[in-house]
Design a protein around this motif. Structure first.
Motif, PDB file in Angstrom:
ATOM      1  N   VAL A  36      43.351 -31.773   5.277  1.00 29.69           N
ATOM      2  CA  VAL A  36      43.041 -33.204   5.370  1.00 29.69           C
ATOM      3  C   VAL A  36      44.285 -33.953   5.835  1.00 29.69           C
ATOM      4  N   ILE A  37      44.151 -34.663   6.942  1.00 31.99           N
ATOM      5  CA  ILE A  37      45.285 -35.422   7.477  1.00 31.99           C
ATOM      6  C   ILE A  37      45.039 -36.909   7.238  1.00 31.99           C
ATOM      7  N   GLN A  38      45.995 -37.556   6.616  1.00 36.11           N
ATOM      8  CA  GLN A  38      45.910 -39.013   6.433  1.00 36.11           C
ATOM      9  C   GLN A  38      47.131 -39.655   7.071  1.00 36.11           C
ATOM     10  N   VAL A  39      46.880 -40.660   7.892  1.00 38.55           N
ATOM     11  CA  VAL A  39      47.985 -41.378   8.516  1.00 38.55           C
ATOM     12  C   VAL A  39      48.138 -42.731   7.821  1.00 38.55           C
ATOM     13  N   GLY A  40      49.339 -43.000   7.304  1.00 37.92           N
ATOM     14  CA  GLY A  40      49.587 -44.271   6.619  1.00 37.92           C
ATOM     15  C   GLY A  40      49.075 -44.221   5.195  1.00 37.92           C
ATOM     16  N   ASP A  41      49.078 -45.403   4.535  1.00 40.34           N
ATOM     17  CA  ASP A  41      48.662 -45.385   3.130  1.00 40.34           C
ATOM     18  C   ASP A  41      47.656 -46.489   2.821  1.00 40.34           C
ATOM     19  N   ASP A  42      46.691 -46.638   3.731  1.00 33.08           N
ATOM     20  CA  ASP A  42      45.599 -47.576   3.488  1.00 33.08           C
ATOM     21  C   ASP A  42      44.915 -47.205   2.162  1.00 33.08           C
ATOM     22  N   PRO A  43      44.786 -48.168   1.231  1.00 32.37           N
ATOM     23  CA  PRO A  43      44.248 -47.821  -0.100  1.00 32.37           C
ATOM     24  C   PRO A  43      42.840 -47.220  -0.051  1.00 32.37           C
ATOM     25  N   ALA A  55      36.407 -33.066  -4.804  1.00 31.04           N
ATOM     26  CA  ALA A  55      35.194 -32.263  -4.576  1.00 31.04           C
ATOM     27  C   ALA A  55      35.572 -30.838  -4.185  1.00 31.04           C
ATOM     28  N   CYS A  56      36.604 -30.695  -3.338  1.00 29.03           N
ATOM     29  CA  CYS A  56      37.079 -29.355  -2.939  1.00 29.03           C
ATOM     30  C   CYS A  56      37.484 -28.568  -4.186  1.00 29.03           C
ATOM     31  N   ALA A  57      38.270 -29.205  -5.052  1.00 25.48           N
ATOM     32  CA  ALA A  57      38.778 -28.519  -6.244  1.00 25.48           C
ATOM     33  C   ALA A  57      37.608 -28.065  -7.112  1.00 25.48           C
ATOM     34  N   TYR A  58      36.589 -28.904  -7.245  1.00 22.93           N
ATOM     35  CA  TYR A  58      35.445 -28.566  -8.094  1.00 22.93           C
ATOM     36  C   TYR A  58      34.690 -27.339  -7.554  1.00 22.93           C
ATOM     37  N   ILE A  59      34.545 -27.312  -6.232  1.00 22.89           N
ATOM     38  CA  ILE A  59      33.738 -26.246  -5.621  1.00 22.89           C
ATOM     39  C   ILE A  59      34.534 -24.942  -5.462  1.00 22.89           C
ATOM     40  N   GLY A  60      35.856 -25.078  -5.444  1.00 16.53           N
ATOM     41  CA  GLY A  60      36.684 -23.882  -5.269  1.00 16.53           C
ATOM     42  C   GLY A  60      37.210 -23.744  -3.845  1.00 16.53           C
ATOM     43  N   ILE A  61      37.192 -24.880  -3.121  1.00 16.61           N
ATOM     44  CA  ILE A  61      37.739 -24.899  -1.764  1.00 16.61           C
ATOM     45  C   ILE A  61      39.207 -25.338  -1.864  1.00 16.61           C
ATOM     46  N   GLU A  62      40.080 -24.623  -1.161  1.00 12.55           N
ATOM     47  CA  GLU A  62      41.477 -25.050  -1.157  1.00 12.55           C
ATOM     48  C   GLU A  62      41.603 -26.272  -0.246  1.00 12.55           C
ATOM     49  N   SER A  63      42.279 -27.317  -0.709  1.00 11.44           N
ATOM     50  CA  SER A  63      42.510 -28.442   0.210  1.00 11.44           C
ATOM     51  C   SER A  63      44.012 -28.600   0.428  1.00 11.44           C
ATOM     52  N   ARG A  64      44.366 -28.695   1.688  1.00 11.00           N
ATOM     53  CA  ARG A  64      45.785 -28.910   2.021  1.00 11.00           C
ATOM     54  C   ARG A  64      45.933 -30.318   2.593  1.00 11.00           C
ATOM     55  N   SER A  65      46.854 -31.071   2.011  1.00  5.68           N
ATOM     56  CA  SER A  65      47.010 -32.474   2.429  1.00  5.68           C
ATOM     57  C   SER A  65      48.202 -32.639   3.344  1.00  5.68           C
ATOM     58  N   TYR A  66      48.001 -33.413   4.383  1.00  8.59           N
ATOM     59  CA  TYR A  66      49.090 -33.757   5.300  1.00  8.59           C
ATOM     60  C   TYR A  66      49.120 -35.275   5.389  1.00  8.59           C
ATOM     61  N   ARG A  67      50.144 -35.864   4.793  1.00  8.48           N
ATOM     62  CA  ARG A  67      50.237 -37.326   4.785  1.00  8.48           C
ATOM     63  C   ARG A  67      51.316 -37.715   5.782  1.00  8.48           C
ATOM     64  N   LEU A  68      50.912 -38.364   6.857  1.00 12.65           N
ATOM     65  CA  LEU A  68      51.855 -38.733   7.907  1.00 12.65           C
ATOM     66  C   LEU A  68      52.173 -40.221   7.816  1.00 12.65           C
ATOM     67  N   PRO A  69      53.405 -40.597   8.207  1.00 12.18           N
ATOM     68  CA  PRO A  69      53.753 -42.021   8.131  1.00 12.18           C
ATOM     69  C   PRO A  69      52.933 -42.852   9.122  1.00 12.18           C
ATOM     70  N   GLU A  70      52.710 -44.090   8.763  1.00 18.46           N
ATOM     71  CA  GLU A  70      51.953 -45.064   9.569  1.00 18.46           C
ATOM     72  C   GLU A  70      52.380 -45.036  11.041  1.00 18.46           C
ATOM     73  N   GLU A  71      53.695 -44.880  11.283  1.00 13.35           N
ATOM     74  CA  GLU A  71      54.216 -45.014  12.653  1.00 13.35           C
ATOM     75  C   GLU A  71      54.269 -43.669  13.385  1.00 13.35           C
ATOM     76  N   VAL A  72      53.604 -42.642  12.862  1.00 15.32           N
ATOM     77  CA  VAL A  72      53.630 -41.322  13.515  1.00 15.32           C
ATOM     78  C   VAL A  72      53.148 -41.448  14.975  1.00 15.32           C
TER      79      VAL A  72
END
Ligand code: NDP
Length: 283
Positions: A36-43, A55-72
């Motif tokens: 999952v890629i998120q750009v910036g920190d919009d609430p 939901a991933c955690a509940y089902i047993g799916i691994e989720s990898r987060s990529y949080r990129l800065p707003e100005e990427v």
């Protein structure tokens, strides 16, 4: 009074089924991973991403987060997507939309490998849906089909009116209803006599993005109403595109907001992730 179509319950059933399947896949040595890629920190985006990870955690799916800065930069984001495309341990890639205005959303969607496009937004998946081939389908309309089927509502032969023609809701919704042998009419902001057209519907899908837009003049007795809209009113309460109180007195079934279409979107995203892993088994 209309039957309330319980999206919370139906989405829970789907998540339980997926949890069992993910367990079985694990026994076969197949894991499921969503990036999952998120750009910036919009609430709002942070809340959506958080719900998907939960939901991933509940089902047993691994989720990898990529949080990129707003100005990427576009290049950096495309570079990350390219890396994830090549990473065999990643089954699904999701870029949380909308992205900041300086980024090219269309190019980002096209950069995701169609086989990992679990949102179903890539033109190849959209094309596959329109010619009846296998591919990932946009989660909200796919969830609506599940809501109808699992509530025992027949689509075949029914007059289906979809109001809204966006790429993520209205258009794929129309294609899916057509696939289920519904007779489909798509309406939009230039449609004339909208309420008259809507009153023809056995199944009415309301996706205009306007709070309580549809009142009792848009429905007939027996209509099944699917309310896709989600808005927070001035009173802080959530409401949909449909004036539920007025419409419920006439129609046979309706989805509530919250607790109707909303929970189904995440359930179908999870389903698409598991589908991506299922394909690994058959390849
Ligand atoms: P868009 O704004 O992209 O599309 C709205 C559509 O409604 C357009 O096709 C527009 O027509 C049409 N429309 C607008 N005003 C009118 C009008 N007066 N009469 C007839 N048609 C009209 O919205 P989305 O499809 O992305 O989303 C629709 C709603 O669903 C929103 O409230 C959104 O928040 C919600 N949503 C909920 C989800 C969930 O999981 N529950 C997921 C996705 C969306 P035109 O093309 O002519 O401009």
């Amino acid at each position: 009074m209309a039957l309330l179509i319980d999206g919370k319950k139906i989405s829970s059933e789907i998540k339980e089924e997926l949890k069992t399947e993910v367990g079985r896949l694990k026994e076969e040595g197949i894991s499921v991973c969503l990036a999952v890629i998120q750009v910036g920190d919009d609430p709002a985006s942070t809340v959506y991403v958080g719900n998907k990870k939960k939901a991933c955690a509940y089902i047993g799916i691994e989720s990898r987060s990529y949080r990129l800065p707003e100005e990427v930069s576009q290049e950096e984001l495309l570079g990350l997507i390219g890396d994830l495309n090549r990473d065999d341990s990643v089954d699904g890639i999701l870029v949380q939309l909308p992205v900041p205005a300086h980024l090219n959303e269309k190019e980002i969607i096209r950069a995701i490998a169609p086989g990992k496009d679990v949102d179903g937004f890539h033109p190849e998946n959209v094309g596959a849906l329109s010619i009846g081939e296998e591919g990932f389908v946009s989660c909200t309309p796919a969830g609506i089909i599940q809501l109808l089927k699992r509530s025992g509502i027949t689509i075949e032969g029914k007059e289906c009116v979809v109001v809204g023609r966006s790429n993520i809701v209205g258009k794929p919704m129309a294609m899916l209803l057509l696939k289920e042998n519904g007779t489909v009419t798509v309406c939009h902001s230039r449609t004339r006599n909208l309420s008259q057209v809507c009153r023809r519907a056995d199944i009415l899908v309301a996706a205009v993005g306007k709070p309580r837009f549809f009142d009792d003049s848009y429905v007939k007795e027996g209509t099944v109403v699917i309310d896709v809209g989600i808005h927070r009113g001035e009173d802080g309460k959530l409401c949909g595109d449909v004036d539920t109180e007025k419409v419920s007195r006439i129609v046979s079934a309706i989805t509530p907001v919250p607790g109707g279409v909303g929970p189904m979107t995440i359930a179908m995203l999870m389903n698409n992730c598991v589908e991506a892993a299922r394909r690994k088994r058959s390849s």
